[in-house]
Design an enzyme around this catalytic site. Sequence first.
Site, short mmCIF file in Angstrom:
data_model
loop_
_atom_site.label_atom_id
_atom_site.label_comp_id
_atom_site.label_asym_id
_atom_site.label_seq_id
_atom_site.Cartn_x
_atom_site.Cartn_y
_atom_site.Cartn_z
N ASP A 188 0.83 -1.20 0.00
CA ASP A 188 0.00 0.00 0.00
C ASP A 188 0.87 1.26 0.00
O ASP A 188 0.61 2.21 -0.76
CB ASP A 188 -0.97 0.00 1.18
N HIS A 189 1.91 1.27 0.82
CA HIS A 189 2.84 2.41 0.82
C HIS A 189 3.58 2.49 -0.52
O HIS A 189 3.84 3.58 -1.02
CB HIS A 189 3.84 2.28 1.97
#
Length: 245
Positions: free
Chosen positions: A60-61
């Site tokens: 996600d990052h």
Amino acid sequence: VLDRDDSVFVVSAWNDNGFFERADPRKLLRTHYFPGLGWLLPRALWRDELKAKWPKSHWDHWLRDPKQHRGRECVYPAVPRSFHAGAKGTFMDSWHHNRYFAPIKYNLDPDVHWTRDDVARVQLDNYEADLDRRFSSATHFADLDALDRFLDADTPPADIVFWYSWKQNPGTEFKPPNFVCLSEKFKLWHEHKRAARHGVHDFIYRNLPVLLVNTFDSKYAHYKPDHLTPFSSSACPPRTWRDLG
């Protein structure tokens, strides 16, 4: 919209700032910050760009990195369609869950469906045209007390634009980021990037739509009326993490 608009990276069913009961369940928004929590990407994006370099963890990052999204944006609903469960996890604790996930207002109406017009409004050209209309017709503020006095009066519904200006900082273990000065006021995430687009947050405050604009880094700063001096961090009281509960 994934098929028609090359400026869209992915679509998500989640709104990080989906706390507002009066939000329009058919409204779609855009952000540079990948929301996650129930999302869809085009097959070609996976096949041609992401599959070969997909990370083993923290994807996600990784998706929030400009090297991956290349300036493309995420489309997400004003009222979330996906559900967050669990107060404990690798990157989850009870403080974050109780503050930012438990209060989320989900769409519970099965009769709400997005129409072609709803989808068309979030396409880039239409989205920018609607922002231009809103900036041009809104009531503008740069003082929190003046804003509340205006809302305390029996005023007709209208878009609100609130102007501020400072360089965002991420905060430290001992001190929250400077955005908490406004995030606490407007009941938003303390991380300024969440649900933001070009220095703008679009949300509901006291039942009215608000554009919160940071002139420090927003391409929309030219809409600010000349007579207004943006709200400054010097007007913010000092905050600690304890103040955030």
